[in-house]
Design an enzyme around this catalytic site. Sequence first.
Site, short mmCIF file in Angstrom:
data_model
loop_
_atom_site.label_atom_id
_atom_site.label_comp_id
_atom_site.label_asym_id
_atom_site.label_seq_id
_atom_site.Cartn_x
_atom_site.Cartn_y
_atom_site.Cartn_z
N SER A 110 0.52 -0.93 -0.09
CA SER A 110 -0.11 -0.24 -0.50
C SER A 110 0.12 0.66 -0.05
O SER A 110 2.13 1.69 0.30
CB SER A 110 -0.82 0.21 1.12
OG SER A 110 -1.78 0.99 1.01
N GLY A 111 0.67 1.50 -1.03
CA GLY A 111 1.46 3.34 -1.11
C GLY A 111 1.94 4.03 -1.75
O GLY A 111 3.63 4.13 -1.93
N THR A 115 -1.72 2.23 -7.59
CA THR A 115 -2.78 3.77 -9.17
C THR A 115 -2.41 4.42 -9.87
O THR A 115 -2.67 4.71 -11.02
CB THR A 115 -3.43 3.78 -7.87
OG1 THR A 115 -3.71 2.74 -7.13
CG2 THR A 115 -4.72 4.58 -8.23
N SER A 163 -5.56 5.72 -0.46
CA SER A 163 -4.95 4.02 -0.45
C SER A 163 -6.62 3.60 -1.32
O SER A 163 -7.75 4.30 -1.35
CB SER A 163 -4.66 3.68 0.65
OG SER A 163 -4.76 2.24 0.48
N GLU A 393 -0.68 -5.35 2.91
CA GLU A 393 -1.47 -4.57 5.02
C GLU A 393 -0.73 -4.78 5.30
O GLU A 393 -1.43 -6.14 6.26
CB GLU A 393 -2.39 -4.15 4.38
CG GLU A 393 -2.78 -2.88 3.44
CD GLU A 393 -4.42 -2.65 3.06
OE1 GLU A 393 -4.66 -1.28 2.82
OE2 GLU A 393 -4.90 -2.70 4.20
N1 LIG Z 1 5.03 8.44 -10.14
C1 LIG Z 1 4.52 8.25 -9.35
N2 LIG Z 1 5.48 10.50 -9.18
C2 LIG Z 1 4.73 11.08 -7.80
N3 LIG Z 1 4.15 10.39 -6.86
C3 LIG Z 1 3.80 9.07 -7.18
C4 LIG Z 1 4.11 8.16 -7.96
N4 LIG Z 1 3.91 6.95 -7.70
C5 LIG Z 1 2.96 7.35 -6.02
N5 LIG Z 1 3.07 8.55 -6.09
C6 LIG Z 1 2.85 9.24 -5.12
O1 LIG Z 1 2.27 8.13 -3.70
C7 LIG Z 1 1.59 7.93 -3.19
C8 LIG Z 1 0.52 6.96 -3.38
O2 LIG Z 1 0.43 5.86 -4.60
P1 LIG Z 1 -0.55 5.22 -4.69
O3 LIG Z 1 -2.01 5.99 -4.36
O4 LIG Z 1 -0.77 4.82 -6.31
O5 LIG Z 1 -0.12 3.53 -3.81
P2 LIG Z 1 -0.87 2.21 -4.06
O6 LIG Z 1 0.22 1.55 -4.21
O7 LIG Z 1 -1.84 1.94 -5.11
O8 LIG Z 1 -1.82 2.33 -3.06
P3 LIG Z 1 -2.44 1.52 -2.88
O9 LIG Z 1 -2.64 -0.24 -2.46
O10 LIG Z 1 -3.03 1.55 -1.04
O11 LIG Z 1 -3.83 1.86 -2.88
C9 LIG Z 1 -0.14 8.72 -4.25
O12 LIG Z 1 -1.02 9.88 -3.96
C10 LIG Z 1 0.87 9.47 -4.95
O13 LIG Z 1 1.43 10.77 -4.11
MG LIG Z 2 -3.83 2.03 -4.61
#
Ligand SMILES: Nc1ncnc2c1ncn2[C@@H]1O[C@H](COP(=O)(O)OP(=O)(O)OP(=O)(O)O)[C@@H](O)[C@H]1O
Ligand SMILES: [Mg+2]
Length: 1082
Positions: A110-111, A115, A163, A393
């Site tokens: 996560s994070g 996404t 998330s 998580e």
């Molecule tokens: N390539 C990127 N450039 C800039 N910021 C990024 C990038 N990738 C992720 N982030 C930052 O990290 C945060 C979390 O990313 P994201 O929501 O994609 O995580 P996730 O892997 O989908 O997590 P989850 O499993 O909780 O959904 C984003 O809100 C953004 O602020």
């Molecule tokens: Mg995500």
Amino acid sequence: MALHLGAQYILEHNVGISDAVLLDPLTEEAFIENLKKRFSHEQIYTYIGTVVVSVNPYQKLPLYTAEVIEEYRSRNIYELPPHIYAISDEAYRSMRDRNLDQCIIISGESGAGKTEASKVIMQYVAQVSGKGREIDRVKEQLLQSNPVLEAFGNAKTLRNDNSSRFGKYMDIEFDFKGDPIGGVITNYLLEKSRVASQIPGERNFHIFYQLLAGADPTFLETLKLSPKPESYGFLNKSGCITVDTIDDAREFNLVKTGMEVIGFYRAEINEVFQLVASVLKLGNVEFSHRSNSDGTDGCDIASTQELEDVAKILGCMEQNLKSALTQRTVEVKREKVKTDFSVAGAVYARDALCKAIYSRLFSWLVQRINDSIKVKTEQTKKVMGVLDIYGFEVFETNRYEQFIINYCNEKLQQIFIELTLKEEQEEYIREGIEWIHVQYFNNAVICDLIEKNNVGILAILDEQCLLPGNVTDKTFLEKMNTTCKDHPHYESRALRKNQSDRSLPHDAFRLKHYAGNVTYKVDGFIDKNNDLLYRDLSQAMYACKHNLMKKLFPEGNPTQKSLKRPPTAGSQFKASVQELMKNLLSKNPNYIRCIKPNDEKQSGKLDLDIVKHQVRYLGLMENIRVKRAGYAYRQVYDQFLYRYKMLADETWPSWHGDAKEGVKKILANQKIADDEIAFGKSKLFIRNPRTLFDLEETRRERMHFLATLIQKVWKGHVKREHFLLMKRSQVIISSRFRGFYGQKQYKRKKAAALLLQCCTRRWKARKLLAELKHQKRMEWAAGVIHKYYLGWKVRMNYKPKFRRIAGPKVARFMVVALRRKFLLNVRDKLPSLSPIDNKWPSSLNMYKSASDQLQVMHHRWRCRKYRRKLNESQKYTLREKATASDIFKDKKVIYPESVPHPFKGDYLNLRGDMKWKKIHSVTHDINLVFADLVHKVNRANGKIVQQLLVISSQALLVIDHHTMTLKYRIPIEYIEKISLSPFQDKLAVFHMKKPENGDKFAKKGDFIIGNEHIIEIVTKSSLCLKNKTSKMPEITISPQCSSQFGNSSVQVSFQQGAKGLEPGIPGVKVTRKKHLMLISEP
Ligand SMILES: Nc1ncnc2c1ncn2[C@@H]1O[C@H](COP(=O)(O)OP(=O)(O)OP(=O)(O)O)[C@@H](O)[C@H]1O
Ligand SMILES: [Mg+2]
């Protein structure tokens, strides 16, 4: 291979090793160090072969502009520094050009940035695929589905401000050209417990905050909401309302616009927000304790305001809602009994209702989006799937949701292991490639622990849920403890091996996940797995007039009494995960492994321990080792041959021998080093991707060449066809023209030939004719000559005899013959018997005098004959005419015109006239010869008067024709002479004899009369005189004569040439000048 200028720049600024396979030495430290080095230079992507490792930068980097997309577009993966665009481009082109369905699996905790990565992929695909109104609309809908689903499905957690609280797999569908035509989104288990409660520091789903912050006050008023999140029980408990990185109000507008773009109707949007509002409102419904008379606990609604509002929003009876929230119907001995909820029970029911409303609303949203973006046409589709599912998580307290999420992550890891580590190594062995096995941790054992039928945790949970009687989370834990006690990845305090582990609570179990140990509290497992809603609640919801709400709770329909228990949440999730795995395995996988650099969401910070932990559990080192020892690319010989056959002359255009041999030819042709390739039993293995890209590049160039060649040949063919057609047409046209022209020429020539023939024939005929004529003349001449000759000869012979005897005879004969001929001619051509017919047949000169004599004789004969036919009066008339002729012929001009007129004599029919009878009875002039009115010239003055002149055989009588009185009578014998002019006039001067015996008539002297019949008058009076005296009077025809008027002698002179005279009788002007009487006539 030439590089773009931009690409050159990027490459020149590359830091560290961009493909970890090339790391030396290949250790975990070196790998992480390399990641860190690159990360510190904002190079967040690193390759392991074709797998992209992405480190979350937690800051906006200039890596996602349209220019960068253009750089990566249609480039080979190793040409440019690592990027999600490169792998997206690879997947997109494989799908478009090789017809291979693709999936991009994004994993990480996560994070870690999954996404965000999925959005980067969609952005890339949207830009590189085709353009057009419909295509752009589809793209826009697909892109807009992200903010909408994120608003409803994402929340701020301790690990990630955005998330994903649901799993999402999105199939983007393309047509054969590679243009997006639609998509399908599949969602996986939303973490609905978050609706009712969140752990401190976390938030509820974004949409609640967005609605309160972004909607305009009037809209909020209609939803009966206050804009303050603090006033809602579901939002104010965790102590986190706002997030620095999120602008809720702005996001709300984006969500609304997104919904509109996707195609939500305004009414639908309103309904969605009404449900969101009703969840918030229901969350505020409080209950107060009531003790029932039977000793049981009951409850009441503490404040009814919220309930009233919800009832209004949903269009239901407040009472119904209230009873559904405070009571439940229980069947006791087939009898339905209402029992009251305790306060805790009511709160549980309320929360369950809210969670159900929200999670069903979310599923409906996904369904609704799918309706909009689904492909409407029946065409073959190519698919690119993007999987963005909640990451692994580990919280302080992990519950059912974490268990499910982590199970899902285990499965994804399984896929990764299956395809990149296990399957690959097994394949080398299968194909007979020399191979030293690379050790790795296979998490299949953990997956089995969770999902195995009958003995897996999910199966135990389901079994517990189905057990009748008092089943609790505790009994579930006990059951697990007995079933899974020997499993190395299962730990529980009740087990001997963990009895001393104080970190493990008694009401929890621990699973040793691939990504680490996670302790799950069993509290709520049974309940959440059952996922049941009290029937009273679903019926109350179905009873609402609110359209959408009704749709979301179909089981609330009282007419549908289904006794069948719905599948548990766990089994549903397991089934959908298995479905997902099947789907992913059917496609060509591409991986993005996301790594979170630190737990503080800080940019520029890379915590080595955290990263190392992730690198380990993600199995990245094993991945690198397998990649390094193995081969980057493999392909069945047939397919390889088919794809690259144009790279060798021997294999192009077709190779009929063994495919492997063909492949060898190609590789030899391309001078590929032996250590770069390995020949398996059925597949070719290529060690270095660069080799493959070189092959691809050469193929691309060759394809260009071949395309040009095909185009050339085709164009040549088309042009040739066209040319041949033109030629054929031209031949037809020219043949027609030549035909026409030839025909014309031929007709002209024919006409000319005919003319020439004619002329020639005529010439020939003339020539012949001339010859014949000549011949005839010759013959004739010859005849003549011959004749003359014969004649001459005869004459020579007979000359002496002829002269003597025959000559006179012949001459006589000729004379007789000619006479005879003349006479016969006269006889045959005699003129008519008319005495006036002057015709007479012509004759030879020698008979001229005879002819004249005969003509005279003939004329006399016919005259005699004519005369004999006449009676006496005719004879007399004729004698008169003869006499007139004797007198006037050739003397008087007017004579010829008198010849045809018979001498009528009595022009006035006087013979029968009584007055005449009276006169002749006196004068005895009974024999009337002539009577007519005449003009008598006055002797004295020459005036002309009209008088009646009667000539009898005895005398001339002048009678006044008015009175018929005799003026005077002149005996015929008194007439001595008659004078006339030879001219036109019709006057005659009657000269009287010298008066004797005083004869009164004779005394008056000569008189001049004029009459139309003056010839007749003169003739008849002459004849009468001759009859009386046997002597004709003297008749002179001369322009002048002398007359005796009374006693004076007067010269009467006729003159011609007078002008202005009236025509008619007398047609003369008479003037008397003493002894000259001038008679002028025209
Ligand atoms: N390539 C990127 N450039 C800039 N910021 C990024 C990038 N990738 C992720 N982030 C930052 O990290 C945060 C979390 O990313 P994201 O929501 O994609 O995580 P996730 O892997 O989908 O997590 P989850 O499993 O909780 O959904 C984003 O809100 C953004 O602020
Ligand atoms: Mg995500």
